[in-house]
Design a protein around this motif. Structure first.
Motif, mmCIF file in Angstrom:
data_model
loop_
_atom_site.group_PDB
_atom_site.id
_atom_site.type_symbol
_atom_site.label_atom_id
_atom_site.label_comp_id
_atom_site.label_asym_id
_atom_site.label_seq_id
_atom_site.Cartn_x
_atom_site.Cartn_y
_atom_site.Cartn_z
ATOM 1 N N GLN A 46 0.825 -1.203 0.000
ATOM 2 C CA GLN A 46 0.000 0.000 0.000
ATOM 3 C C GLN A 46 0.860 1.254 0.000
ATOM 4 O O GLN A 46 0.510 2.248 -0.648
ATOM 5 N N TRP A 47 1.972 1.228 0.723
ATOM 6 C CA TRP A 47 2.864 2.389 0.714
ATOM 7 C C TRP A 47 3.395 2.667 -0.697
ATOM 8 O O TRP A 47 3.555 3.822 -1.093
ATOM 9 N N MET A 48 3.645 1.611 -1.435
ATOM 10 C CA MET A 48 4.278 1.768 -2.739
ATOM 11 C C MET A 48 3.266 2.059 -3.841
ATOM 12 O O MET A 48 3.522 2.891 -4.711
ATOM 13 N N SER A 49 2.114 1.392 -3.827
ATOM 14 C CA SER A 49 1.187 1.491 -4.955
ATOM 15 C C SER A 49 -0.158 2.097 -4.609
ATOM 16 O O SER A 49 -0.885 2.483 -5.522
ATOM 17 N N GLY A 50 -0.529 2.161 -3.338
ATOM 18 C CA GLY A 50 -1.854 2.648 -2.984
ATOM 19 C C GLY A 50 -1.943 4.155 -3.022
ATOM 20 O O GLY A 50 -1.112 4.860 -2.452
ATOM 21 N N GLY A 51 -2.975 4.697 -3.724
ATOM 22 C CA GLY A 51 -3.127 6.141 -3.807
ATOM 23 C C GLY A 51 -3.441 6.777 -2.471
ATOM 24 O O GLY A 51 -2.737 7.671 -2.003
ATOM 25 N N GLU A 52 -4.482 6.300 -1.807
ATOM 26 C CA GLU A 52 -4.865 6.883 -0.533
ATOM 27 C C GLU A 52 -4.055 6.342 0.634
ATOM 28 O O GLU A 52 -4.134 6.870 1.735
ATOM 29 N N TRP A 53 -3.274 5.280 0.400
ATOM 30 C CA TRP A 53 -2.441 4.687 1.440
ATOM 31 C C TRP A 53 -0.958 4.931 1.199
ATOM 32 O O TRP A 53 -0.124 4.284 1.807
ATOM 33 N N ARG A 54 -0.610 5.822 0.295
ATOM 34 C CA ARG A 54 0.793 6.069 0.007
ATOM 35 C C ARG A 54 1.514 6.576 1.255
ATOM 36 O O ARG A 54 0.923 7.248 2.109
ATOM 37 N N LEU A 55 2.784 6.263 1.344
ATOM 38 C CA LEU A 55 3.545 6.535 2.563
ATOM 39 C C LEU A 55 3.616 8.027 2.866
ATOM 40 O O LEU A 55 3.603 8.425 4.028
ATOM 41 N N SER A 56 3.697 8.863 1.826
ATOM 42 C CA SER A 56 3.781 10.305 2.063
ATOM 43 C C SER A 56 2.530 10.850 2.714
ATOM 44 O O SER A 56 2.533 11.966 3.229
ATOM 45 N N ARG A 57 1.461 10.057 2.747
ATOM 46 C CA ARG A 57 0.224 10.519 3.362
ATOM 47 C C ARG A 57 -0.036 9.890 4.721
ATOM 48 O O ARG A 57 -0.573 10.552 5.620
ATOM 49 N N VAL A 58 0.304 8.635 4.872
ATOM 50 C CA VAL A 58 -0.010 7.929 6.116
ATOM 51 C C VAL A 58 1.195 7.799 7.036
ATOM 52 O O VAL A 58 1.097 7.158 8.088
ATOM 53 N N ALA A 59 2.345 8.375 6.660
ATOM 54 C CA ALA A 59 3.540 8.256 7.503
ATOM 55 C C ALA A 59 3.305 8.874 8.864
ATOM 56 O O ALA A 59 2.755 9.966 8.984
ATOM 57 N N ASN A 60 3.733 8.170 9.891
ATOM 58 C CA ASN A 60 3.493 8.532 11.270
ATOM 59 C C ASN A 60 4.585 7.899 12.114
ATOM 60 O O ASN A 60 5.113 6.856 11.735
ATOM 61 N N PRO A 61 4.981 8.506 13.251
ATOM 62 C CA PRO A 61 5.986 7.836 14.084
ATOM 63 C C PRO A 61 5.627 6.406 14.460
ATOM 64 O O PRO A 61 6.515 5.561 14.618
ATOM 65 N N THR A 62 4.328 6.095 14.600
ATOM 66 C CA THR A 62 3.941 4.721 14.904
ATOM 67 C C THR A 62 4.179 3.781 13.737
ATOM 68 O O THR A 62 4.114 2.556 13.913
ATOM 69 N N SER A 63 4.468 4.315 12.546
ATOM 70 C CA SER A 63 4.783 3.459 11.405
ATOM 71 C C SER A 63 6.074 2.684 11.627
ATOM 72 O O SER A 63 6.344 1.715 10.895
ATOM 73 N N HIS A 64 6.894 3.109 12.594
ATOM 74 C CA HIS A 64 8.096 2.337 12.917
ATOM 75 C C HIS A 64 7.750 0.924 13.383
ATOM 76 O O HIS A 64 8.573 0.005 13.241
ATOM 77 N N LEU A 65 6.551 0.729 13.947
ATOM 78 C CA LEU A 65 6.155 -0.610 14.373
ATOM 79 C C LEU A 65 6.024 -1.553 13.189
ATOM 80 O O LEU A 65 6.208 -2.765 13.329
ATOM 81 N N ALA A 66 5.709 -1.002 12.022
ATOM 82 C CA ALA A 66 5.599 -1.832 10.822
ATOM 83 C C ALA A 66 6.958 -2.255 10.294
ATOM 84 O O ALA A 66 7.026 -3.105 9.396
ATOM 85 N N VAL A 67 8.040 -1.691 10.814
ATOM 86 C CA VAL A 67 9.393 -2.011 10.361
ATOM 87 C C VAL A 67 10.173 -2.780 11.419
ATOM 88 O O VAL A 67 10.924 -3.699 11.104
ATOM 89 N N VAL A 68 9.975 -2.392 12.696
ATOM 90 C CA VAL A 68 10.808 -2.953 13.748
ATOM 91 C C VAL A 68 10.557 -4.436 13.940
ATOM 92 O O VAL A 68 11.444 -5.181 14.402
#
Length: 541
Positions: free
Chosen positions: A289-311
């Motif tokens: 979704q970060w890469m291809s989703g229009g409404e879910w693109r990372l530049s829009r939904v990025a948040n400090p809690t997004s680190h949980l999706a990586v850690v």
């Protein structure tokens, strides 16, 4: 007919027959007038006009009289859609048919109430999209309803506990579980051997984390069973979806912090694959979704809690390397590393250029420390030593830690909430990384840093845990109504409800609403405005 002298409201249904009930002493003209009414008539006699009360107050009055509160049925798993399907099969329940013949306290028929309930049920047939969340909610965490929005659930009552229990509660499990890992590290690492840490501290924290994990998991499982609609809305929430990684990360902490570790067996490998499978599934969903989703693109939904999706990738890689695996941990490390770089750049660029987070959410800035700290230890386990790659990641986390610590005023006066648990896991991860680093670079400074950061992390976890218990069992304000999941699917509510909501807002809120709509009148045609606290501006890059 009842006497007109009665002061009570009377409702009577008279069905007239052509031959029955006609006195003989009535004139022929009167009979003709009487026989004109061949249909049943509904007669309401009242000395006083009915009180005009809001519909919400009418529902509360009916609930106080012993009737089941049906305002939360749209979110209930069994009392909502299933009950409506059974009612449609039966042709409608007798309870609703009886209520249709009874006037409400507002003087309106029950048909109006039923239509409103049907409209609410229709709104909940499909989960709101990400654009709908952005349009209906505001604030950096998308947890505040806009003044023009009308919530699906009532605002004048405390919701059921399960409906107020958020997925972010698993942050408590991560904070306490990481402490078990810390004390096990202090016990086993040569750099902290001079402390003579016994296994009792690790045992105590591990047992506490297991009990807390069972309690939180059982509670949220009950929410999944009884309020599936609420869980589904949390999963589609642009910010809350990041916390669905938290249960699996907390379980990895429990496996890694197990007291008295025995030789790695097949069961440990099975447990690792079972826990990493949902993380991989969530990775495919989120990163795609970060890469291809229009409404879910990372530049829009990025948040400090997004680190949980990586850690979670780095925690899994670290544990897999400790169990002797090589290719699978390296795979998760590579996936987490490339997405962390993109996420870090996105957050670092956009957060300072927009409205800052409110004080209540300042603790989430510490999530910047967690990812590089865990990544440094993970690479040290994969490569077999704390080499240059692990040191680069550790130095990044150390600099971020110092940059936040020196800004004491930035975290002063923060009102307590579940967001405080964002302090615990990152601080503990930095302490673990420092202890492992001190084993490779052994000197007085690194040992002092390991002991100092471990002490700060332990005090922080115990303090936040005590504050959580106080607010949960004494003040009972730990879980307020979760308004962020009570938005309507349709973008516009009734105009009358919007006016009623605006009347309840203060004049300051109305002025802000007018100025915001006046300033974004031209841009709102192309795309709805998004919250700016997370670094999402109104104009996309």
């Amino acid at each position: 007919m009842a006497s007109s002298e009665s002061t009570h409201h009377e409702v009577k249904l008279d069905v007239h027959d052509h031959d029955a009930g006609v006195p003989s002493n009535i004139s022929e003209d009167a009979k003709q007038v009487r026989f004109l009414h061949t249909q049943p008539t509904l007669t309401i006699r009242s000395e006083e006009p009915p009180l005009q009360q809001p519909r919400q107050a009418t529902l509360l009055a009916r609930n106080d009289s012993g009737t089941r509160d049906r305002r939360f049925d749209s979110f209930k798993t069994f009392a909502g859609r299933l009950e409506r399907q059974l009612s449609s099969i039966r042709g409608g329940s007798s309870h609703h048919r009886a209520d249709d013949n009874e006037p409400s306290a507002t003087g309106e028929s029950k048909t109006t109430t039923t239509s409103d309930d049907d409209e609410t049920d229709e709104d909940n047939d499909e989960v709101p999209t990400a654009d709908r969340y952005f349009a209906a909610l505001e604030g950096p965490e998308l947890e505040t309803l806009r003044p023009t929005e009308v919530p699906v659930l009532p605002e004048d009552a405390t919701w059921p506990f399960l409906l107020r229990f958020p997925i972010s509660a698993f942050g408590m499990c991560m904070g306490v579980g990481s402490q078990a890992m810390l004390w096990k590290t202090l016990e086993q690492e040569p750099s902290t051997a001079f402390l003579h840490v016994s296994g009792g501290a690790n045992d105590a924290f591990w047992c506490l984390s297991v009990a807390l994990m069972c309690l939180v998991s059982a509670t949220y499982l009950l929410k999944l069973v009884f309020y599936f609609e609420a869980v589904r809305r949390e999963f589609h929430h642009p910010i809350r979806v990041n916390f669905f990684f938290a249960p699996w990360i907390a379980c990895l902490f429990l496996v890694k912090g197990t007291p008295q570790p025995q030789q790695v067996s097949t069961a440990h490998h099975v447990a690792w694959y079972v826990l990493m499978a949902p993380i991989l599934a969530l990775d495919l969903k989120m990163y795609g979704q970060w890469m291809s989703g229009g409404e879910w693109r990372l530049s829009r939904v990025a948040n400090p809690t997004s680190h949980l999706a990586v850690v979670g990738n780095f925690v899994g890689a670290q544990l897999g390397a400790r169990m002797g695996l090589h290719e699978a941990p390296l795979f998760f490390f590579a996936v987490g590393l490339v997405h962390y770089v993109v996420l870090f750049v996105t957050l670092y660029q956009r957060l300072p250029t927009n409205v800052q987070l409110p004080k209540e959410l300042h603790p989430v800035f510490f999530l910047f420390i967690a990812t590089p700290s865990v990544a440094s230890v993970a690479w040290a386990r994969i490569s077999g030593g704390f080499g240059h790659g692990a040191r680069v990641a550790y130095y990044i986390s150390l600099f971020l830690y110092l940059s936040l610590v020196v800004r004491v005023k930035f975290f002063r006066g923060v009102r307590f909430s579940l967001a405080w648990w964002a302090y615990t896991f990152p601080m503990t991860s930095a302490a673990i990384a420092t202890a492992v680093f001190a084993t490779e670079v052994d000197n007085v400074l690194t040992r002092a840093m390991a002991v100092g950061l471990a002490g700060v992390a332990t005090v922080t976890v115990m303090g936040v845990l005590a504050a959580t218990m106080y607010h949960a069992f004494v003040l009972r304000d730990l879980f307020p109504n979760d308004v962020s999941i009570a938005i309507r699917r349709r973008p516009k509510a009734k105009f009358g409800k919007i006016l009623a909501r605006i009347r309840r807002t203060s004049s300051v809120d109305i002025r802000e609403l007018v100025s915001r709509h006046a300033g974004s009148e031209t841009s709102s045609v192309s795309e709805p405005a998004t919250p700016t606290g997370h670094g999402r501006g109104r104009a996309e890059p």
